[in-house]
Enzyme design. Structure first.
Site, PDB file in Angstrom:
ATOM      1  N   ASN A   7      48.890 148.017  53.806  1.00  0.00           N
ATOM      2  CA  ASN A   7      48.871 147.076  52.682  1.00  0.00           C
ATOM      3  C   ASN A   7      49.713 145.880  53.096  1.00  0.00           C
ATOM      4  O   ASN A   7      50.935 145.985  53.161  1.00  0.00           O
ATOM      5  CB  ASN A   7      49.446 147.754  51.429  1.00  0.00           C
ATOM      6  N   LYS A   9      50.181 143.183  51.503  1.00  0.00           N
ATOM      7  CA  LYS A   9      50.754 142.457  50.357  1.00  0.00           C
ATOM      8  C   LYS A   9      50.488 140.952  50.568  1.00  0.00           C
ATOM      9  O   LYS A   9      49.436 140.610  51.101  1.00  0.00           O
ATOM     10  CB  LYS A   9      52.237 142.804  50.205  1.00  0.00           C
ATOM     11  N   HIS A  85      48.745 149.162  42.190  1.00  0.00           N
ATOM     12  CA  HIS A  85      49.928 149.211  43.053  1.00  0.00           C
ATOM     13  C   HIS A  85      51.174 148.968  42.196  1.00  0.00           C
ATOM     14  O   HIS A  85      51.140 148.228  41.212  1.00  0.00           O
ATOM     15  CB  HIS A  85      49.826 148.151  44.164  1.00  0.00           C
ATOM     16  N   GLU A  87      53.598 147.077  42.540  1.00  0.00           N
ATOM     17  CA  GLU A  87      53.979 145.679  42.296  1.00  0.00           C
ATOM     18  C   GLU A  87      53.080 145.035  41.240  1.00  0.00           C
ATOM     19  O   GLU A  87      53.520 144.154  40.504  1.00  0.00           O
ATOM     20  CB  GLU A  87      53.951 144.908  43.629  1.00  0.00           C
ATOM     21  N   GLU A 153      52.906 156.729  45.467  1.00  0.00           N
ATOM     22  CA  GLU A 153      53.926 155.808  45.946  1.00  0.00           C
ATOM     23  C   GLU A 153      55.126 155.861  45.006  1.00  0.00           C
ATOM     24  O   GLU A 153      55.101 155.236  43.934  1.00  0.00           O
ATOM     25  CB  GLU A 153      53.372 154.385  46.008  1.00  0.00           C
ATOM     26  N   GLY A 159      59.676 149.782  50.175  1.00  0.00           N
ATOM     27  CA  GLY A 159      60.408 148.671  50.788  1.00  0.00           C
ATOM     28  C   GLY A 159      61.910 148.876  50.810  1.00  0.00           C
ATOM     29  O   GLY A 159      62.668 147.956  51.117  1.00  0.00           O
ATOM     30  N   SER A 195      57.944 153.218  52.511  1.00  0.00           N
ATOM     31  CA  SER A 195      58.832 153.254  53.686  1.00  0.00           C
ATOM     32  C   SER A 195      58.330 154.171  54.805  1.00  0.00           C
ATOM     33  O   SER A 195      59.126 154.835  55.461  1.00  0.00           O
ATOM     34  CB  SER A 195      60.253 153.641  53.257  1.00  0.00           C
TER      35      SER A 195
HETATM   36  P1  13P Z   1      56.642 149.807  52.417  1.00  0.00           P
HETATM   37  O1  13P Z   1      55.956 150.651  53.460  1.00  0.00           O
HETATM   38  O2  13P Z   1      57.023 148.450  52.914  1.00  0.00           O
HETATM   39  O3  13P Z   1      57.771 150.563  51.759  1.00  0.00           O
HETATM   40  O4  13P Z   1      55.562 149.530  51.253  1.00  0.00           O
HETATM   41  C1  13P Z   1      54.845 150.593  50.764  1.00  0.00           C
HETATM   42  C2  13P Z   1      53.759 150.081  49.914  1.00  0.00           C
HETATM   43  O5  13P Z   1      53.985 149.501  48.875  1.00  0.00           O
HETATM   44  C3  13P Z   1      52.377 150.296  50.385  1.00  0.00           C
HETATM   45  O6  13P Z   1      51.447 149.989  49.413  1.00  0.00           O
END
Ligand code: 13P
Length: 233
Positions: A7, A9, A85, A87, A153, A159, A195
């Site tokens: 992803n 983002k 997601h 976010e 997730e 992150g 992560s």
């Molecule tokens: P990270 O791997 O940067 O923690 O992000 C995970 C994520 O949100 C994947 O959709």
């Protein structure tokens, strides 16, 4: 065979995706590789991997400036779309019912939705992890779903360089598998995301009910992403 999804983002460019595509061309793997990138990069020629978007409109068409419909995504050749997601849930107040509408639209357009569920730190501390996961699956996955992917997730770990314990991941994934099975959707792949990096990917994917990973930051550079793809058979 595992599913390794990235992803991106709001990162990268067509150039960086071209470079990633070149690097992925030579990777020998039986795993399914998916890159979910910003809409503007969906036209890149993807060999050896599939492309996905990161969100989709709840609407089919009309006066919704800035929105992109499922059929428009499908028209690019993309096969997947992430919905719900963390976010999107956090910054755009997306609820389970909105996520379910998006997943339905994706399915109707022939896309495979990657439906995300997971608890916040506040919910975890209040002991609500399992309840949030179960209602997330029941309310976000369409009842009549065809082929979908679910991603667990834990929102507090994204992150943050934090990872739940193996027991916590197993518990969450088993609950998701049981819930999907009670909805008539057994066999639905369940990804773990938050992560994930080369140093923990193989361990995470060796946990029962973990069918692959959804990778954020470590999917942006081929030097980080390819070792994750090749860490498991
Ligand atoms: P990270 O791997 O940067 O923690 O992000 C995970 C994520 O949100 C994947 O959709």
């Amino acid at each position: 065979m595992k599913i390794i999804a990235g992803n991106w983002k709001m990162n990268g460019s067509r150039d960086t995706l071209q470079n990633m595509a070149l690097a992925l061309k030579d990777v020998k793997t039986d795993n399914k590789v998916i890159l979910c990138v910003p809409y503007t990069m969906l036209c890149v020629n993807a060999i050896n991997f599939s492309l996905g978007a990161q969100d989709v409109s709840t609407h089919d068409k009309g006066a919704y400036t800035g929105e992109v419909s499922a059929s428009m995504i499908a028209e690019t050749g993309a096969k997947y779309v992430i919905v719900g997601h963390s976010e999107r849930r956090q910054y755009h107040e997306e609820t389970n019912s909105i996520v379910r509408q998006k997943a339905s639209n994706a399915l109707n357009a022939g896309l495979i939705p990657i439906i995300c569920v997971g608890e916040t730190m506040e919910e975890k501390q209040a002991g609500k992890t399992m309840a949030v996961i179960e209602s997330g699956v029941r309310e976000s996955v369409p009842n009549d779903a065809g082929k979908v992917i679910v991603a667990y997730e834990p929102r507090w770990a994204i992150g943050a360089g934090l990872t739940p314990t193996e027991t916590e991941i197993l518990g969450a994934h088993k609950l998701i598998a049981d819930t999907l099975s009670s909805m008539g959707l057994s066999g639905t792949p369940i990804l773990y995301g938050a992560s994930v990096k080369a140093s923990n990917a193989a361990d995470i994917m060796s946990i029962q009910f973990v069918d692959g990973v959804l990778v954020g930051g470590a999917s942006l550079k081929s030097d980080d992403f390819i070792p994750i793809i090749t860490s498991v058979k």
